[in-house]
Structure formats: C-alpha cells, structure tokens
Scaffold this active site. Structure first.
Site, PDB file in Angstrom:
ATOM      1  N   ASN A 161       0.812  -1.197  -0.131  1.00 25.34           N
ATOM      2  CA  ASN A 161       0.178  -0.040   0.006  1.00 25.34           C
ATOM      3  C   ASN A 161       0.924   1.323   0.033  1.00 25.34           C
ATOM      4  O   ASN A 161       1.225   1.590   1.099  1.00 25.34           O
ATOM      5  CB  ASN A 161      -0.980   0.014   1.341  1.00 25.34           C
ATOM      6  CG  ASN A 161      -2.040  -1.210   1.184  1.00 25.34           C
ATOM      7  OD1 ASN A 161      -3.018  -1.120   0.392  1.00 25.34           O
ATOM      8  ND2 ASN A 161      -1.785  -2.194   1.854  1.00 25.34           N
ATOM      9  N   GLU A 162       1.178   1.806  -1.316  1.00 25.07           N
ATOM     10  CA  GLU A 162       1.864   2.765  -1.317  1.00 25.07           C
ATOM     11  C   GLU A 162       1.314   4.305  -0.911  1.00 25.07           C
ATOM     12  O   GLU A 162       0.194   4.307  -0.893  1.00 25.07           O
ATOM     13  CB  GLU A 162       2.416   3.003  -2.955  1.00 25.07           C
ATOM     14  CG  GLU A 162       3.527   1.550  -3.330  1.00 25.07           C
ATOM     15  CD  GLU A 162       4.675   1.429  -2.657  1.00 25.07           C
ATOM     16  OE1 GLU A 162       4.951   2.269  -1.622  1.00 25.07           O
ATOM     17  OE2 GLU A 162       5.452   0.650  -3.126  1.00 25.07           O
ATOM     18  N   PRO A 163       2.045   5.389  -1.015  1.00 22.38           N
ATOM     19  CA  PRO A 163       1.463   6.419  -0.549  1.00 22.38           C
ATOM     20  C   PRO A 163       0.388   6.703  -1.563  1.00 22.38           C
ATOM     21  O   PRO A 163       0.304   6.381  -2.727  1.00 22.38           O
ATOM     22  CB  PRO A 163       2.791   7.621  -0.831  1.00 22.38           C
ATOM     23  CG  PRO A 163       3.807   6.655  -0.607  1.00 22.38           C
ATOM     24  CD  PRO A 163       3.586   5.521  -0.903  1.00 22.38           C
ATOM     25  N   SER A 165      -2.533   5.437  -0.675  1.00 23.04           N
ATOM     26  CA  SER A 165      -3.705   4.475  -0.413  1.00 23.04           C
ATOM     27  C   SER A 165      -4.492   4.907   0.530  1.00 23.04           C
ATOM     28  O   SER A 165      -4.293   5.754   1.495  1.00 23.04           O
ATOM     29  CB  SER A 165      -2.897   3.162   0.127  1.00 23.04           C
ATOM     30  OG  SER A 165      -2.056   2.626  -0.748  1.00 23.04           O
TER      31      SER A 165
END
Ligand code: F6R
Length: 638
Positions: A161-163, A165
C-alpha cells in the site's frame, strides 16, 4: 534479552518497544506468535496469521522454525494469509513471495498446504478483481486475522500500500512506487526486471486484524519509522494509519529507533541522564539548529533549546562550549598513524612507534578506497607498513557480460600465444553456455564465480599499486561465509574466525581499520566485522601485541558517523581527494552502474566524496577549521 527502557514519550503515537539487537526483538515476536498458536490449540481453534515477506520478518521465521524443531511447536492449526505478491509473478521464480515463504518458513514446519494463502501472481488480468474480492472473503471466512505481521517500506508502505492508499482500501492490484522498485532491485539484479505492479491486501484489510505487529530493523528504517510513529496520520505515509488501530505493537532495534525524539534529542522529551556523548550530541544539535558556531552559543540559546538542565550541570555556556569545542578539535589529525615525536596525550593515535604496521580490513574489494582512501594514502605516504586484507571476493557484484568479456580475453590470449588452447576452449565454452541459459538471479556456476572473483581481485591489486601498498602486503581472505554465489550469505562460521585470527597473527598490527557498520543488522559488512571482533576476543588473552593495538572503525559506502561519535577526523586536501577518486576508479566493474548500487543512484566515488565534503562542512559549521574533505573514524575499545 535486553530491552532498552526509555520513559514513555508524548511524541510517540504508537507503542514502540526498542531492543538493543534485531535478533532479540525477532525472538520476542516469534514467542508471542507461538503463544497465540498454542493458546488457540488449547481451545481447539485455528490461529489465523497475516504474514509478510522481505528482510524484516526473517528472524521471526527462523525462531518459529526453531520452536517447531526443538520445542515441538505445531503449525497444524495455523492458517496463513500473506500480504502480497508481485504481479505478474510465477511461484517458482526466486523473487516470488511464494518461494520466499516456503524457503523461510513453510517447508520447515508442519503447516497444512491447504491452510497457506498467498496472492496469486499468475492470474490473467481479467480475473484479478474477482480473485482479490475472494481473498478478502477467505480471510473473513477463516474468522479474520488474529495477528498481522508487517514490515515497513521506505515509502511508508505496509503490504504494498504505497503513498496515496486509502485507509479503507481492500485487496487489489497496485502500482509500485519508484522507491520501492529501487529497493527491490537487489533481488531482481536490475531495476528494469522488477515488476511494476503487485497484489496486496489493502490498508483496510490490515486494519481489520485483531492485533498488528510492525517490525523495523536497522538505520535504513529510522527516518520513515519516526514519521510513522511521531507524524500525523496521512495517506502520504500509509503506515501512519496504524495509529488508529487499538492493538498495534511496533518492535524495533536501537538503530531503527535512532531518529525517534526520545533517542535523538531526549532533552526535548524530559530530564536526561547526561553523559559525555549525549552532551556532545546536544551541543552539536544546538549549534546546527541555531546556525551558530559552538563558541558563540549563549546561555539564552541553551534555555531556548530545552537544555537548561545541561546548563545547570555545566555551570555556564562559556565553559560548556569550550569543553565541547576542544573535544571535537582534538579529533582532527593529519597523522592517522600517529604524529612522530609529538606529545600524543590529546591526539587520537599514539606517537610511538613512529612507523606502525597498519592493517586495513576491507569487506568487499573496494571498501578500503571508497571509505578511507584518503587515510590509506596518508598512511602510505607517511611511511607506515600498510597491509590491506580483502575479506570477501565480492564476486556476486560483477555483471555477467564482464565475466564473458574476461573469458573471451583469456581465450584470445591463449590462442594468440598458443598456450594450452584445448583446455581453455572447453572452459570458455562452459562459461558461454552457462551465461546463455542463466535465469534471472540464479547462482553462478563455480567457474563463473571464479572469473568474477578474479576480476575484482585484479581491480583491488591495481588500486593498491596506485596507492603505493606493497604487493606482498595485499591479502585476499575469501571468507567462506560469503561464497554462496547468492545475495543471501551464510552466518559467520568457525572457518571465518580462524582465517581472521591467522591474518592477525601473521601481521601483528599496531593499528587496525575495519568497516564498522554496527547499525546494519544483516549484510556482509556486519559479518566481516563480527569475524574481527571474535578473532580479537580470542587473541586478547593470548598475544601481547593485541593489548597495544588500536581498532579504528570506518563507515561503509552508505553512511557516516554522527559527529558526536567521531574520534579521529582525517582532513583530505583537494589533491588527495583526486588521488582517492582515481584509486576508486580502478574498480572498473563497479563503475558507471554497479550490480548492487543499493538505494542510491550516485556512483560510489560520488557518494564517498559527498560524504567527505559533508563532514568537512559540518566541522566548519560548528566553528572548527574549514577543510576540503574529512574521513571519520570511531575507536572500538575491545
Ligand atoms: C512484504 C511487504 C512489504 C515489506 C516492506 C519492508 O510482504 O509487504 O511491505 O514488509 O517493503 O521490506 P523489508 O522487510 O525487506 O525491509
């Protein structure tokens, strides 16, 4: 098992437990998991675990395997759901998380195959959405996650879950952040080979777990950990959503914790137990914060910087400033082997003997010149008997096409000179054949490993020649722990220690330089350092010379010591810096782009120069003399 016990702090919005060593934290977490599994067994229930991959949970899995083998912990009631998988990805690829989980855990315990769930990276794209939905449903059907284990990426990702998300996101296909791709390159050899996407549980899926444990080891995680624990909740740092979960435990080692306010600047948190190092850190911090040289700091500055109690202890700013200024000033020396015929009471190194036997340990064949090339040149120029011991062959960090080029050269040369051509052709064909069918990340054949090691050996010899180190003083140890042909190494073994003992006994140095990457819990540098510590511990009671030997630690290619730790600062002139650069250039296989550049795009010589310039600038800002560049060392008292 020692837990560092610091006072609770208002800065931290998540409960953090700090262990001195990563291994100790991993054991504690594994035992908590084991307790959960046993507790569920007693109740005749299944324990549902959310698992992570990557370097962070490896120690936990190792301890779980040990508990299974030695203490009868059974996994028959365990159901697992892994966080994520690259997409696309075949399960038998070395980089797949399926491969990782089997290698690290599942193949060594009695878990039932039908209880293992890992997102499927082989699905056609049109089936992905339904599959992700079903993954969520399967977690729910199993009763939900009792415990979710997490690592944290440098982007602040949990799972993938990257920035950006959202806090309610579910299992889905995502695009990887460029920084994550850079970090993953170490497993895929080249950035271009890292898949651009992944399947991951969502933040919302993770947040539904009844309990969450986030692991972070090593200095590389320090910055993002601080933001996660002390910053505000934001989708810029998905891990910060954990602040909204009622049952989170953050388990870290002292290096991952090093940026937390309670460690970095504890005077902002409460009363401090002042010691010399902490006082130095506080004064340096205040000087940089106020942008004033140390000698210009006033009582007012100390009070404004929450350092009133330090002032009370020291008396006044004037006395304190002078004391710290002098301490830092005395770290500077242009005589890393000691200044002959001088009063050495306040100098980092001893004046006698005027000419010393200096032994430089270099974990890889280029760490010596990258990390302390300027000092090495000074030691040689000042007439010391300088030895360099290369601890490992560094063979995995050579590109395949370089190995091929050198094999071609050897054959061409043999043919031209008519030297044993038959045997040479056969070996050459073997190399060509192997490299043609080599899979991504596959271990090299012994022959190719040997060629790669020879390439690096030749480069190290060239660099030593350039620096004026005598040929007989260049030693290649090829420590066995390193020779796996893979990124993953063996742990430190008896043979590694014995070989290190042998070289120390042969040279009997008066000073040793070693790569002191104490803050990296894994990795080649750490194992090489542990070999030296173990060898010196063995020799200490036995051999007289050990008592008169100083051990100086330099930092590896990546980071520098904090200024309050530095005990010897060797200034480098602009000319010396150019010579150092040329010595680094002798390592041609590592130039332009290295096989393992780490997460820094700069070439090694650039990182090294930037670092040496930065140290000099820092000394200048503190009000000391202004130099072009400085190499820094810490003395290890064993
Ligand atoms: C792995 C995962 C990632 C990693 C993170 C840290 O399943 O989901 O979030 O936990 O990238 O990786 P390491 O532990 O290798 O530093």
């Amino acid at each position: 098992m020692e837990v560092l016990n610091y006072p609770e702090t208002t800065f931290e919005k998540l409960p953090v437990t700090i262990f001195e060593q990563a291994g100790e934290g991993a054991i504690r977490v594994a035992r908590d998991i084991a307790e959960l599994i046993r507790h569920k067994q007693h109740k005749g229930k299944q324990a549902v675990l959310g698992l992570a991959t990557g370097s962070s949970p490896i120690g936990v899995y190792q301890e779980l395997v040990r508990l299974h083998r030695e203490e009868g912990l059974s996994f028959r009631n365990v159901v697992t759901f892994n966080l994520d998988e690259y997409y696309p990805m075949q399960p038998d690829e070395l980089q797949s998380y399926v491969y990782f989980m089997h290698e690290q855990l599942f193949d060594h315990v009695d878990i039932l195959p039908e209880n293992v769930h890992i997102p499927d990276g082989t699905l056609p794209i049109e089936q992905v959405k339904a599959y992700c939905w079903d993954y969520e449903k399967q977690i729910e059907a199993s009763g939900g996650l009792d415990l979710q284990l997490l690592g944290i990426g440098r982007t602040g990702h949990i799972g993938f879950n990257e920035p950006g998300s959202s806090s309610s996101s579910a299992t889905r296909l995502v695009k990887l952040d460029p920084l994550t791709i850079t970090d993953a390159a170490k497993d895929f050899i080249k950035e271009e080979y890292v898949p651009l996407r992944a399947l991951t549980m969502g933040v919302g899926t993770i947040m539904k777990a009844r309990k969450i444990i986030l692991l972070a080891w090593g200095e590389g995680k320090a910055k993002i950990l601080k933001e996660t624990v002390e910053g505000s909740i934001s989708d810029e740092i998905p891990a910060s959503f954990l602040q909204q979960h009622p049952q989170v435990q953050v388990v870290v080692d002292q290096w991952a914790a090093s940026e937390l306010t309670r460690i970095k600047s504890p005077w902002l948190v409460g009363m401090c137990a002042w010691n010399d190092r902490l006082i130095r850190r506080a004064v340096v911090w205040l000087s940089l914060r106020t942008k004033k040289p140390i000698l210009k700091l006033t009582d007012e500055d100390y009070k404004d910087g929450s350092l009133s109690d330090l002032l009370v202890e020291a008396g006044n700013a004037y006395t304190l400033n002078l004391k710290i200024f002098n301490t830092i000033q005395r770290t500077i020396t242009g005589w890393p082997g000691g200044k002959p015929n001088s009063n050495d009471t306040q100098r980092p190194e001893r004046a006698v003997p005027a000419l010393k036997r200096s032994l430089i340990f270099s974990p890889h064949p280029d760490d010596d010149v990258i990390s302390m090339g300027g000092t090495l040149l000074r030691l040689v120029d000042q007439g010391h008997d300088v030895h360099v011991a290369y601890q490992t062959s560094g063979n995995i960090a050579v590109f395949d096409d370089d190995a091929r080029r050198f094999a071609d050269f050897a054959l061409d040369f043999a043919e031209k000179r008519n030297l044993g051509v038959g045997a040479m052709r056969q070996e050459h064909a073997e190399v060509v054949e192997f490299l043609k069918r080599k899979k991504l990340g596959e271990e090299d054949s012994p022959l190719v490993q040997e060629i790669k090691a020879l390439i690096r050996k030749g480069e190290a010899e060239a660099a030593c020649r350039f620096c004026g180190v005598k040929e007989a003083n260049v030693h290649f140890m090829n420590l066995p722990f390193y020779e796996t042909g893979q990124v993953k190494k063996k742990p430190l073994g008896e043979a590694d220690i014995e070989e290190t003992v042998a070289i120390l006994q042969e040279i009997k140095p008066q000073q040793i330089f070693a790569a002191g990457d104490l803050r990296d819990p894994h990795g080649t540098h750490r194992v090489c350092l542990d070999a030296i510590f173990a060898a010196l511990a063995r020799l200490k009671g036995q051999e007289e010379w050990v008592n008169d030997c100083y051990l100086w630690l330099y930092r590896g290619a990546w980071q520098e010591w904090d200024v309050e730790e530095i005990e010897m600062a060797v200034p480098i002139s602009p000319e010396e810096l150019m010579r150092k650069r040329k010595a680094i250039f002798k390592h041609q296989s590592q130039k332009d782009s290295a096989v393992f550049p780490g997460n820094d795009k700069r070439e090694f010589w650039q990182r090294s120069e930037d670092r040496n310039h930065a140290t000099a600038k820092l000394y200048d800002q503190l009000g000391l003399v202004e130099y072009e560049a400085i190499e820094a060392f810490v003395r290890w008292r064993f």
